[in-house]
Design an enzyme around this catalytic site. Structure first.
Site, PDB file in Angstrom:
ATOM      1  N   HIS A  73     -66.882 -38.660 -66.744  1.00  0.00           N
ATOM      2  CA  HIS A  73     -65.424 -38.731 -66.640  1.00  0.00           C
ATOM      3  C   HIS A  73     -64.820 -37.479 -67.281  1.00  0.00           C
ATOM      4  CE1 HIS A  73     -61.812 -41.574 -66.191  1.00  0.00           C
ATOM      5  NE2 HIS A  73     -61.329 -40.374 -66.470  1.00  0.00           N
ATOM      6  N   GLN A 123     -61.257 -39.801 -74.061  1.00  0.00           N
ATOM      7  CA  GLN A 123     -59.858 -40.113 -74.315  1.00  0.00           C
ATOM      8  C   GLN A 123     -59.658 -41.204 -75.358  1.00  0.00           C
ATOM      9  OE1 GLN A 123     -59.088 -40.151 -69.769  1.00  0.00           O
ATOM     10  NE2 GLN A 123     -57.086 -39.745 -70.673  1.00  0.00           N
ATOM     11  N   ASN A 160     -66.168 -39.435 -61.901  1.00  0.00           N
ATOM     12  CA  ASN A 160     -64.758 -39.781 -61.791  1.00  0.00           C
ATOM     13  C   ASN A 160     -63.969 -38.658 -61.119  1.00  0.00           C
ATOM     14  OD1 ASN A 160     -62.330 -41.457 -62.683  1.00  0.00           O
ATOM     15  ND2 ASN A 160     -61.845 -39.446 -63.538  1.00  0.00           N
ATOM     16  N   GLU A 161     -63.217 -39.033 -60.088  1.00  0.00           N
ATOM     17  CA  GLU A 161     -62.336 -38.087 -59.393  1.00  0.00           C
ATOM     18  C   GLU A 161     -63.078 -36.796 -59.048  1.00  0.00           C
ATOM     19  OE1 GLU A 161     -58.597 -37.711 -61.466  1.00  0.00           O
ATOM     20  OE2 GLU A 161     -58.018 -39.748 -60.942  1.00  0.00           O
TER      21      GLU A 161
END
Length: 424
Positions: A113, A19, A157-158
């Site tokens: 991620h 990102q 992540n998540e």
């Protein structure tokens, strides 16, 4: 009344490599963003050029008064071809870690991620029985090279994100409020079919066999993700025994009105409780929360029409964070790290209010003996929000993408003042 946080509390902000870094050319997202007819609003390109400007960005974080930085190491950079590791990439992340340490900023490193190497997707992706060993091999390499510089590592992540994505898409297909959160007009069937056909061609697979991390998950796929975590944890323990290990989960504050209790109970089990056996040997859990979800007799309720909402279509409800921390603590006797919490908004006064109200909830949890050890705001920078492109602004720092000039927002200094005094 002043609310004091514990000495040694970790105050910071988070980013994700794809990102912010730019030019992540070996990742699955890069390929999907750049296809003709892509459902992505725009490609990531150089993003906000954090790969080049990381020292400036970490310096800004430290100048605000924050003492921690959660960022991710990009698997697709480290291992662009299976079994071939890029020394220049590992040297780059060593420089990021050293920059953190030189500025008295504690690094909290995420090893996956969302974005994955393209070769992994071609090899079966996150439904393949071989992925846990492949992921553990990558994690082992990173920790052999960098582990002495990494006090906290978040493997994935998540790890439960596919459950939430499936629910959002289902709500939107039923005429609900999910489109803003995923950026996909799922009612445009012909475009979706054409796009996923192109995705399949690009990976050399039938479209239904393209298993990216963000995609729909079977029960087997969920097991693959969590076994990837446990295999990585085993490998890291041997190589870097002083590094504290966990993963992060995306958790709504799940509530119910009369008649919705059974739906809410099912949602907590589906999104959190079923994964507890995988977390037993972890050192901490990363909790990520943005809003609440309310269930009624017929299932999830839409956001009330008169409610304040964020750019993502989420209800503005900072009290969700404290409620989630309380629920998690009843079922998991581990230190809890808030690894993401924040809002997408172009009104920074609402971000400041959100931070204050969320932190009041966190403080109340700590006062009641719940071991919350840190708060990482999402995000340090306005960045590339996956399918939504650069249209959503989560950052403490705005970025002029024409010049890559950084423009700290008042919320950055506000959170920094809280961090510097350990008080709200």
């Amino acid at each position: 009344m002043t609310l004091r946080f514990p000495d040694g509390f970790y105050w910071g902000a988070s980013t994700a490599a794809h990102q912010v870094e730019g030019n992540n050319v070996h990742s699955d997202f890069w390929l999907m963003e750049n296809l003709e007819g892509s459902i992505y609003r725009e490609p990531s390109g150089i993003a906000v050029d954090h790969y080049r400007l990381f020292k400036e960005d970490i310096g800004l974080l430290a100048s605000f008064g924050l003492n921690s930085y959660r960022f991710s190491i990009e698997w697709a950079r480290i291992e662009p071809e299976e079994g071939k590791f890029d020394q220049a990439a590992i040297d780059h992340y060593r420089e990021v870690l050293l920059a953190c340490l030189s500025m008295n900023v504690t690094p909290i490193v995420t090893l996956h991620h969302f974005s994955s190497p393209q070769w992994l997707i071609r090899a079966g992706g996150w439904e393949s029985e071989d992925t846990p060993e492949r992921f553990a091999r990558y994690c082992a390499y990173v920790m052999r090279e960098l582990g002495e510089l990494i006090p906290y590592v978040c493997t994935i992540n998540e790890a439960n994100i596919s459950i939430g994505i499936a629910k959002i898409i289902k709500r939107h297909q039923a005429g609900g409020d999910g489109q803003a959160q995923v950026g996909i007009n799922t009612t445009d069937k012909s475009r979706m079919v054409a796009y996923f056909m192109e995705v399949g061609k690009a990976f050399g697979l039938p479209p239904q066999e393209v298993h990216s991390f963000h995609g729909a998950r079977t029960e087997k796929g969920l097991e693959v993700i969590f076994r990837s975590h446990t295999r990585a944890r085993e490998a890291i323990r041997v190589i870097s025994p002083n590094t504290r290990i966990g993963l992060s989960l995306s958790l709504y504050d799940i509530q119910s009105i009369p008649g919705g209790e059974e739906h809410a109970s099912h949602a907590w089990n589906e999104e959190f409780l079923q994964f507890l056996p995988y977390l037993e040997a972890d050192d901490y859990l990363g909790v990520q929360n943005y809003t609440r979800m309310v269930y009624g007799p017929d299932g999830a309720l839409p956001v009330p029409k008169d409610a304040e909402t964020t750019q993502m279509g989420n209800e503005y409800y900072p009290e969700a964070l404290g409620a989630v921390v309380r629920f998690v603590s009843k079922h998991l006797a581990k230190p809890l790290f808030i690894t993401e919490n924040g809002i997408a908004t172009d009104d920074d006064t609402r971000r400041i209010e959100f931070i204050d109200r969320a932190l009041r909830g966190v403080h109340a949890c700590i006062a009641d003996g719940i071991p919350v050890i840190g708060y990482m705001h999402w995000s340090l920078l306005d960045n590339f929000e996956w399918q939504l492109g650069f249209s959503k602004t989560f950052g403490l720092i705005a970025v002029d993408r024409a010049t890559q000039e950084r423009k700290p927002k008042p919320s950055a200094y506000h959170l920094g003042r809280i961090a510097s005094s350990d008080s709200l």
